[in-house]
Write a protein that holds these residues in place. Sequence first.
Motif, PDB file in Angstrom:
ATOM      1  N   ASN A 114       2.044  10.147  -9.916  1.00 42.08           N
ATOM      2  CA  ASN A 114       1.480  10.712  -8.693  1.00 42.08           C
ATOM      3  C   ASN A 114      -0.040  10.556  -8.755  1.00 42.08           C
ATOM      4  O   ASN A 114      -0.754  11.491  -9.103  1.00 42.08           O
ATOM      5  CB  ASN A 114       1.884  12.182  -8.567  1.00 42.08           C
ATOM      6  CG  ASN A 114       1.714  12.733  -7.172  1.00 42.08           C
ATOM      7  OD1 ASN A 114       1.572  11.988  -6.215  1.00 42.08           O
ATOM      8  ND2 ASN A 114       1.731  14.059  -7.059  1.00 42.08           N
ATOM      9  N   PRO A 115      -0.555   9.369  -8.420  1.00 44.70           N
ATOM     10  CA  PRO A 115      -1.935   9.021  -8.775  1.00 44.70           C
ATOM     11  C   PRO A 115      -3.019   9.801  -8.057  1.00 44.70           C
ATOM     12  O   PRO A 115      -4.145   9.871  -8.545  1.00 44.70           O
ATOM     13  CB  PRO A 115      -2.029   7.535  -8.409  1.00 44.70           C
ATOM     14  CG  PRO A 115      -0.624   7.049  -8.319  1.00 44.70           C
ATOM     15  CD  PRO A 115       0.157   8.215  -7.855  1.00 44.70           C
ATOM     16  N   GLY A 116      -2.774  10.358  -6.863  1.00 42.56           N
ATOM     17  CA  GLY A 116      -3.782  11.164  -6.211  1.00 42.56           C
ATOM     18  C   GLY A 116      -4.389  10.545  -4.970  1.00 42.56           C
ATOM     19  O   GLY A 116      -3.950   9.498  -4.481  1.00 42.56           O
ATOM     20  N   PRO A 117      -5.434  11.197  -4.422  1.00 41.79           N
ATOM     21  CA  PRO A 117      -5.984  10.802  -3.114  1.00 41.79           C
ATOM     22  C   PRO A 117      -6.490   9.371  -3.044  1.00 41.79           C
ATOM     23  O   PRO A 117      -6.312   8.722  -2.003  1.00 41.79           O
ATOM     24  CB  PRO A 117      -7.121  11.809  -2.901  1.00 41.79           C
ATOM     25  CG  PRO A 117      -6.739  12.998  -3.720  1.00 41.79           C
ATOM     26  CD  PRO A 117      -6.029  12.450  -4.909  1.00 41.79           C
ATOM     27  N   ASP A 118      -7.140   8.877  -4.082  1.00 38.71           N
ATOM     28  CA  ASP A 118      -7.675   7.513  -4.011  1.00 38.71           C
ATOM     29  C   ASP A 118      -6.549   6.493  -3.851  1.00 38.71           C
ATOM     30  O   ASP A 118      -6.697   5.498  -3.120  1.00 38.71           O
ATOM     31  CB  ASP A 118      -8.512   7.194  -5.260  1.00 38.71           C
ATOM     32  CG  ASP A 118      -9.844   7.932  -5.260  1.00 38.71           C
ATOM     33  OD1 ASP A 118     -10.271   8.389  -4.175  1.00 38.71           O
ATOM     34  OD2 ASP A 118     -10.449   8.050  -6.340  1.00 38.71           O
ATOM     35  N   PHE A 119      -5.436   6.729  -4.507  1.00 41.33           N
ATOM     36  CA  PHE A 119      -4.272   5.857  -4.363  1.00 41.33           C
ATOM     37  C   PHE A 119      -3.782   5.864  -2.917  1.00 41.33           C
ATOM     38  O   PHE A 119      -3.480   4.816  -2.331  1.00 41.33           O
ATOM     39  CB  PHE A 119      -3.161   6.314  -5.305  1.00 41.33           C
ATOM     40  CG  PHE A 119      -1.873   5.550  -5.156  1.00 41.33           C
ATOM     41  CD1 PHE A 119      -1.629   4.417  -5.898  1.00 41.33           C
ATOM     42  CD2 PHE A 119      -0.886   5.981  -4.267  1.00 41.33           C
ATOM     43  CE1 PHE A 119      -0.438   3.710  -5.771  1.00 41.33           C
ATOM     44  CE2 PHE A 119       0.306   5.282  -4.125  1.00 41.33           C
ATOM     45  CZ  PHE A 119       0.522   4.149  -4.878  1.00 41.33           C
ATOM     46  N   VAL A 120      -3.706   7.059  -2.313  1.00 45.31           N
ATOM     47  CA  VAL A 120      -3.237   7.181  -0.931  1.00 45.31           C
ATOM     48  C   VAL A 120      -4.188   6.454   0.016  1.00 45.31           C
ATOM     49  O   VAL A 120      -3.754   5.751   0.936  1.00 45.31           O
ATOM     50  CB  VAL A 120      -3.088   8.664  -0.541  1.00 45.31           C
ATOM     51  CG1 VAL A 120      -2.711   8.800   0.939  1.00 45.31           C
ATOM     52  CG2 VAL A 120      -2.037   9.347  -1.412  1.00 45.31           C
ATOM     53  N   ARG A 121      -5.482   6.604  -0.206  1.00 40.50           N
ATOM     54  CA  ARG A 121      -6.456   5.901   0.646  1.00 40.50           C
ATOM     55  C   ARG A 121      -6.236   4.393   0.585  1.00 40.50           C
ATOM     56  O   ARG A 121      -6.254   3.711   1.617  1.00 40.50           O
ATOM     57  CB  ARG A 121      -7.876   6.249   0.207  1.00 40.50           C
ATOM     58  CG  ARG A 121      -8.294   7.665   0.515  1.00 40.50           C
ATOM     59  CD  ARG A 121      -9.767   7.893   0.243  1.00 40.50           C
ATOM     60  NE  ARG A 121     -10.114   9.290   0.467  1.00 40.50           N
ATOM     61  CZ  ARG A 121     -10.149  10.210  -0.473  1.00 40.50           C
ATOM     62  NH1 ARG A 121      -9.879   9.877  -1.734  1.00 40.50           N
ATOM     63  NH2 ARG A 121     -10.454  11.467  -0.180  1.00 40.50           N
ATOM     64  N   ASP A 122      -6.037   3.869  -0.620  1.00 39.42           N
ATOM     65  CA  ASP A 122      -5.812   2.430  -0.768  1.00 39.42           C
ATOM     66  C   ASP A 122      -4.505   2.011  -0.100  1.00 39.42           C
ATOM     67  O   ASP A 122      -4.434   0.954   0.541  1.00 39.42           O
ATOM     68  CB  ASP A 122      -5.783   2.044  -2.248  1.00 39.42           C
ATOM     69  CG  ASP A 122      -7.154   2.133  -2.903  1.00 39.42           C
ATOM     70  OD1 ASP A 122      -8.170   2.152  -2.176  1.00 39.42           O
ATOM     71  OD2 ASP A 122      -7.208   2.200  -4.146  1.00 39.42           O
ATOM     72  N   GLU A 123      -3.474   2.833  -0.226  1.00 44.16           N
ATOM     73  CA  GLU A 123      -2.174   2.515   0.357  1.00 44.16           C
ATOM     74  C   GLU A 123      -2.279   2.441   1.885  1.00 44.16           C
ATOM     75  O   GLU A 123      -1.795   1.495   2.517  1.00 44.16           O
ATOM     76  CB  GLU A 123      -1.149   3.566  -0.058  1.00 44.16           C
ATOM     77  CG  GLU A 123       0.288   3.130   0.101  1.00 44.16           C
ATOM     78  CD  GLU A 123       0.794   2.281  -1.048  1.00 44.16           C
ATOM     79  OE1 GLU A 123       1.982   2.380  -1.352  1.00 44.16           O
ATOM     80  OE2 GLU A 123       0.021   1.508  -1.652  1.00 44.16           O
ATOM     81  N   LEU A 124      -2.932   3.418   2.492  1.00 45.80           N
ATOM     82  CA  LEU A 124      -3.049   3.426   3.952  1.00 45.80           C
ATOM     83  C   LEU A 124      -3.948   2.299   4.440  1.00 45.80           C
ATOM     84  O   LEU A 124      -3.715   1.743   5.519  1.00 45.80           O
ATOM     85  CB  LEU A 124      -3.575   4.780   4.427  1.00 45.80           C
ATOM     86  CG  LEU A 124      -2.633   5.969   4.215  1.00 45.80           C
ATOM     87  CD1 LEU A 124      -3.211   7.236   4.828  1.00 45.80           C
ATOM     88  CD2 LEU A 124      -1.259   5.706   4.777  1.00 45.80           C
ATOM     89  N   ARG A 125      -4.943   1.958   3.660  1.00 45.96           N
ATOM     90  CA  ARG A 125      -5.802   0.823   4.035  1.00 45.96           C
ATOM     91  C   ARG A 125      -4.977  -0.460   4.082  1.00 45.96           C
ATOM     92  O   ARG A 125      -5.154  -1.289   4.980  1.00 45.96           O
ATOM     93  CB  ARG A 125      -6.948   0.707   3.030  1.00 45.96           C
ATOM     94  CG  ARG A 125      -8.096  -0.198   3.490  1.00 45.96           C
ATOM     95  CD  ARG A 125      -9.229  -0.187   2.489  1.00 45.96           C
ATOM     96  NE  ARG A 125      -9.810   1.146   2.352  1.00 45.96           N
ATOM     97  CZ  ARG A 125      -9.808   1.862   1.229  1.00 45.96           C
ATOM     98  NH1 ARG A 125      -9.243   1.390   0.139  1.00 45.96           N
ATOM     99  NH2 ARG A 125     -10.366   3.045   1.196  1.00 45.96           N
ATOM    100  N   ARG A 126      -4.068  -0.619   3.144  1.00 48.55           N
ATOM    101  CA  ARG A 126      -3.216  -1.816   3.133  1.00 48.55           C
ATOM    102  C   ARG A 126      -2.292  -1.850   4.348  1.00 48.55           C
ATOM    103  O   ARG A 126      -1.856  -2.929   4.766  1.00 48.55           O
ATOM    104  CB  ARG A 126      -2.371  -1.864   1.849  1.00 48.55           C
ATOM    105  CG  ARG A 126      -3.164  -2.109   0.602  1.00 48.55           C
ATOM    106  CD  ARG A 126      -2.298  -2.558  -0.559  1.00 48.55           C
ATOM    107  NE  ARG A 126      -1.189  -1.690  -0.841  1.00 48.55           N
ATOM    108  CZ  ARG A 126       0.082  -1.972  -0.555  1.00 48.55           C
ATOM    109  NH1 ARG A 126       0.401  -3.097   0.058  1.00 48.55           N
ATOM    110  NH2 ARG A 126       1.048  -1.128  -0.871  1.00 48.55           N
TER     111      ARG A 126
END
Length: 253
Positions: free
Chosen positions: A133-145
């Motif tokens: 569960n990597p956290g907010p930075d991971f989610v930001r990168d995922e949504l950017r993709r």
Amino acid sequence: MPNGRNRNSTFDAGEMADWYPPLMIAAEELGDRILHPAVRAEALALMERLTPDAYIAYIAAFLREGERRYGANWRYADIVTVLLELARTLRPASYLEIGVRRGRSAAAVAMQAPNCAIVGFDLWQAGYAGIENPGPDFVRDELRRFGHQGTLELVSGDSRRTVPDYLAAHPDAHFDLIVVDGDHSAEGAKQDLFNVLPRLRVGGAIVFDDIDHPAHPELQALWREAVADRPDMSSWQFRGVGYGVAFALRRHG
């Protein structure tokens, strides 16, 4: 648009008498659309684009096996299929999510409404459900993709505290689409629901996950009590396959 897709869900009568509530589509009709095989295919396509984990792989295999056994008209819904169709129909300008984890649900919204302003709340517990569960930075990168271009606020901490704090700091904030998928205890889920319901716009939708989860049987009764039985809501639920999911549209203020 064919079948009424991609239309605003409310009616602005201008100077006309206010005889009907402004909502122009019922939850039951959107539920029928959610169960369409094309929406399930969209959900599979989304999962193939997400950064893989064991749960995503399991759900994708479950969907493929259900269709293999029972054909294209097999009935299945989960939080992703619900959000894909709700976001397509409602075209939300604002989305609030409690329980972000790795961003799967938010990605479903971003696919349909890339300019949507997203606010997400999560504890980002390490190893949640046995998965990284990597956290907010991971989610930001995922949504950017996924092509998300709107604003994105990710708030860490216990939603019983962070959500009321956020809403108090943003007294004019209201949302077209809300997901409650955080604390699954009866007390925690109830507080999350009652915190966000006043900020749901007329014509907007609130989604509640896991209403048929065997470890959380209290969530079904809570959904009925807090949302589904309210006269200002048009509600729909799916149970019996998977862990269940429900949503409701606000009919009037």
